[in-house]
Design an enzyme around this catalytic site. Structure first.
Site, PDB file in Angstrom:
ATOM      1  CD  GLU A 290      -2.571  -1.196   2.639  1.00  0.00           C
ATOM      2  OE1 GLU A 290      -3.748  -1.555   2.638  1.00  0.00           O
ATOM      3  OE2 GLU A 290      -1.947  -0.906   3.680  1.00  0.00           O
ATOM      4  N   GLY A 292       1.861   5.024  -0.500  1.00  0.00           N
ATOM      5  CA  GLY A 292       1.165   6.307  -0.618  1.00  0.00           C
ATOM      6  C   GLY A 292       2.179   7.373  -0.987  1.00  0.00           C
ATOM      7  NE  ARG A 293       6.277   9.401   3.544  1.00  0.00           N
ATOM      8  CZ  ARG A 293       5.821  10.366   4.332  1.00  0.00           C
ATOM      9  NH1 ARG A 293       5.966  11.625   3.972  1.00  0.00           N
ATOM     10  NH2 ARG A 293       5.239  10.091   5.484  1.00  0.00           N
ATOM     11  NE  ARG A 330       4.538  15.053   5.733  1.00  0.00           N
ATOM     12  CZ  ARG A 330       5.842  14.931   5.487  1.00  0.00           C
ATOM     13  NH1 ARG A 330       6.445  15.802   4.695  1.00  0.00           N
ATOM     14  NH2 ARG A 330       6.539  13.964   6.005  1.00  0.00           N
ATOM     15  CB  CYS A 361      -2.538  34.376  13.850  1.00  0.00           C
ATOM     16  SG  CYS A 361      -2.752  35.802  12.803  1.00  0.00           S
TER      17      CYS A 361
END
Ligand code: PLP
Length: 431
Positions: A290, A292-293, A330, A361
């Site tokens: 699996e 993803g990245r 991230r 902010c």
């Protein structure tokens, strides 16, 4: 440059897939995410071909769509004939909207609600990846009400520490995900699952973590899982037909990190699996992975417009841009590494050390610290590279900042994948 889809043109501008990022910033506005479609397809094909070659026909990648979820990516997954991993009804809905055949999907998550289970079964989800036994009871009950037998695999924790950031480490015994082999709970779970009339136990899943550069933890996990499958055959006569090894291969975000050879990784894992299969005499299961990245991260970059630059004598300098944690949380979450460059002046000397700050902010709203750039001027285009994974999918509207547009590049053409949010979108649900 960091990846082969990046280059610098005659004007000194950064290009991705040959497209001038400064022109794209002008055409679509910033912040802007730009994706190289060919790179996504290339990455998927590396997995597809290497898995078929080394694990055998029938093995396939299931794209972990939490890394980047939108209709466009599910259409690509459909065209490339890969499976998907989904973690919510919202991702399932998006995949269905894109016409994806969800019989090739794995429904994950450590807390599937009754709604999720009903929605998944009604729409023909291929497999639920069961995290715990209360969830199994719920799936069995719903499947019984609907008069079907639902295929599931059990998520196990093989007890591996893959040496990555604690927030993205998942294979150890103490994890919110999965059932531990070490404690004997996995054996109990298998026995219990096999008593359920409306459940068909197809096999097992493990996912040890993310952004891992070392092959060893993957080989160890493969070996432990196959040993476990053979243990079950001996003890219970049960033979698993699917082994899903999860995702987690590392991606190069900065020069200091290597670019991994995924085919080689898959070949090495398969050797461990084959050795174990041979010595134990079990039937080799269909292997699923699996990623993803490693499918989407290096396909994209994010463009910003520089606003203010601030030098604090004796301390440091800040460069502020028109995005930040709303489009890329991230760095704020786990100090993720990124390469930052001044896309509009790539050939100028990078002699200005600074912290790149977002516009929110929130003092923690930074994109990267200790970056060397040519001294930025207001209006320069700044690029953060390798932002295809866990950026847009983690985006928020903090400070009521609209989510950016996402633009694709294919065969030299640019096109919108996701429209920029409008102010009207921001208040759409406000009463
Ligand atoms: C996040 C996740 C993946 C994908 O991990 P990457 O590091 O992006 O490849 C795969 N499977 C499961 C269960 C996950 O939670």
């Amino acid at each position: 440059m960091l990846h082969e889809n990046l280059s610098i043109n005659a004007m000194g501008h950064l290009c991705i897939a040959g497209a001038d990022t400064v022109s794209l910033a002008k055409k679509y506005g910033t912040p802007l995410m730009v994706m190289d479609e060919q790179r996504i397809r290339r990455n998927l094909r590396i997995y597809k071909e290497a898995m078929a070659k080394h694990f055998g026909e029938g093995s396939f990648p299931a794209f972990a769509s939490k890394s980047f979820s939108c209709k466009y990516i599910y259409r690509i997954a459909r065209e490339e004939n890969v499976g998907i991993d989904i973690v919510s009804s919202g991702e399932l809905y998006t995949a269905l909207e894109a016409g994806f055949d969800v019989s090739k999907s794995f429904f994950h998550g450590n807390n599937k609600t009754d709604f999720d289970i009903n929605y998944g079964i009604d729409n023909g989800v291929g497999y639920f990846v069961v995290d715990n036994m209360t969830e199994l009871d719920a799936i069995d009950r719903v499947a019984c009400e609907k008069g079907i037998v639902q295929k599931v695999i059990l998520r196990l924790t093989p007890g591996i520490d893959p040496h990555t950031h604690a927030s993205i480490m998942t294979g150890q015994v103490d994890s919110k995900f999965g059932i531990a082999i070490e404690t004997g709970q996995a054996d109990e779970a298998v026995k219990y699952t096999l008593t359920k009339k409306n459940i068909s136990l197809e096999g097992f899943h493990c996912h040890i973590g993310s952004q891992i550069f070392d092959i060893k933890p993957f080989c160890d996990a493969g070996k432990i899982m196959i040993e476990y499958i053979s243990h079950l055959k001996k003890e219970l006569g049960y033979e698993a037909s699917i082994l899903n090894l999860g995702g987690g291969f590392g991606v190069r975000y900065i020069d200091a990190q290597p670019e991994l050879d995924y085919e080689e990784f898959i070949r090495l894992i398969s050797r461990f699996i084959d050795d174990e299969v041979k010595s134990s005499g079990i039937k080799k299961p269909t292997i699923v992975m699996e990623p993803g990245r490693s499918i989407v991260a290096d396909s994209a970059l994010t463009l910003y417009t520089v606003g203010g630059t601030k030098e604090i004598p004796g301390f440091k300098s800040y460069v502020s841009v028109d995005g930040g944690m709303p489009d890329n949380p991230r760095y704020a979450l786990y100090q993720a590494d990124y390469t930052v460059c001044l896309a509009s002046r790539m050939n100028d000397k990078a002699d200005f050390r600074c912290t790149v700050a977002g516009r929110c902010c929130e003092s923690g709203d930074l994109l990267q610290e200790n970056v060397d750039l040519p001294r930025p001027q207001r209006g320069d285009v700044l690029a953060v590279l390798v932002t295809g994974a866990y950026n847009y999918s983690m985006a928020s509207n903090y400070n009521r900042i609209p989510r950016p547009a996402v633009v694709g590049i294919k065969d030299g053409e640019d096109f919108e994948i996701i429209k920029r949010e409008t102010f009207a979108d921001l208040t759409r649900n406000d009463l």
